[in-house]
Design a protein around this motif. Structure first.
Motif, PDB file in Angstrom:
ATOM      1  N   THR A  63      -0.175  62.875  28.450  1.00  0.00           N
ATOM      2  CA  THR A  63       0.402  63.622  27.334  1.00  0.00           C
ATOM      3  C   THR A  63       0.426  62.732  26.095  1.00  0.00           C
ATOM      4  OG1 THR A  63       2.625  62.926  27.882  1.00  0.00           O
ATOM      5  CG2 THR A  63       1.860  64.972  28.891  1.00  0.00           C
ATOM      6  N   GLU A  64       0.818  63.286  24.998  1.00  0.00           N
ATOM      7  CA  GLU A  64       0.872  62.519  23.757  1.00  0.00           C
ATOM      8  C   GLU A  64       1.846  61.353  23.869  1.00  0.00           C
ATOM      9  OE1 GLU A  64      -1.026  62.804  21.058  1.00  0.00           O
ATOM     10  OE2 GLU A  64      -2.141  64.317  22.170  1.00  0.00           O
ATOM     11  N   LYS A  65       2.918  61.529  24.605  1.00  0.00           N
ATOM     12  CA  LYS A  65       3.898  60.460  24.747  1.00  0.00           C
ATOM     13  C   LYS A  65       3.347  59.303  25.548  1.00  0.00           C
ATOM     14  CE  LYS A  65       7.992  63.340  24.455  1.00  0.00           C
ATOM     15  NZ  LYS A  65       9.170  63.853  25.155  1.00  0.00           N
ATOM     16  N   MET A  66       2.432  59.598  26.522  1.00  0.00           N
ATOM     17  CA  MET A  66       1.880  58.555  27.382  1.00  0.00           C
ATOM     18  C   MET A  66       0.779  57.766  26.672  1.00  0.00           C
ATOM     19  SD  MET A  66       1.760  60.606  30.974  1.00  0.00           S
ATOM     20  CE  MET A  66       1.552  59.203  32.038  1.00  0.00           C
ATOM     21  N   LYS A  67       0.120  58.360  25.650  1.00  0.00           N
ATOM     22  CA  LYS A  67      -0.957  57.670  24.949  1.00  0.00           C
ATOM     23  C   LYS A  67      -0.364  56.620  24.017  1.00  0.00           C
ATOM     24  CE  LYS A  67      -4.097  61.578  25.017  1.00  0.00           C
ATOM     25  NZ  LYS A  67      -4.784  62.575  24.196  1.00  0.00           N
ATOM     26  N   VAL A  68      -0.988  55.467  23.989  1.00  0.00           N
ATOM     27  CA  VAL A  68      -0.491  54.402  23.119  1.00  0.00           C
ATOM     28  C   VAL A  68      -1.510  54.105  22.062  1.00  0.00           C
ATOM     29  CG1 VAL A  68       0.264  52.012  23.003  1.00  0.00           C
ATOM     30  CG2 VAL A  68       0.819  53.419  24.989  1.00  0.00           C
TER      31      VAL A  68
END
Length: 68
Positions: A63-68
């Motif tokens: 998800t967007e939160k997991m992408k760094v």
């Protein structure tokens, strides 16, 4: 109820379930009905035993939160 059965796991469960049902039918045994369990869990995408053990074979989508 979160899905915890992945694609490969579903295929294995469908093949195994159908094989158990056919073997039960050929042997004229009601034990072939046990094959319904893997079929139902495959089509539902949820396995209660996996849930109890904390196992999931379903791939996690980043998800967007997991992408760094």
């Amino acid at each position: 109820m979160t899905a915890n059965v992945g694609s490969a796991d579903k295929i294995i469960r469908i093949v195994l379930g159908l094989a158990i049902i056919v073997i039960g039918y050929l042997n004229e045994s009601w034990w072939g009905l046990v094959g319904l369990v893997p079929l139902i869990t495959a089509f539902m995408g949820f396995c209660p035993a996996y849930s109890l053990l904390g196992v999931s074979t379903k791939a996690k989508v980043p998800t967007e939160k997991m992408k760094v």
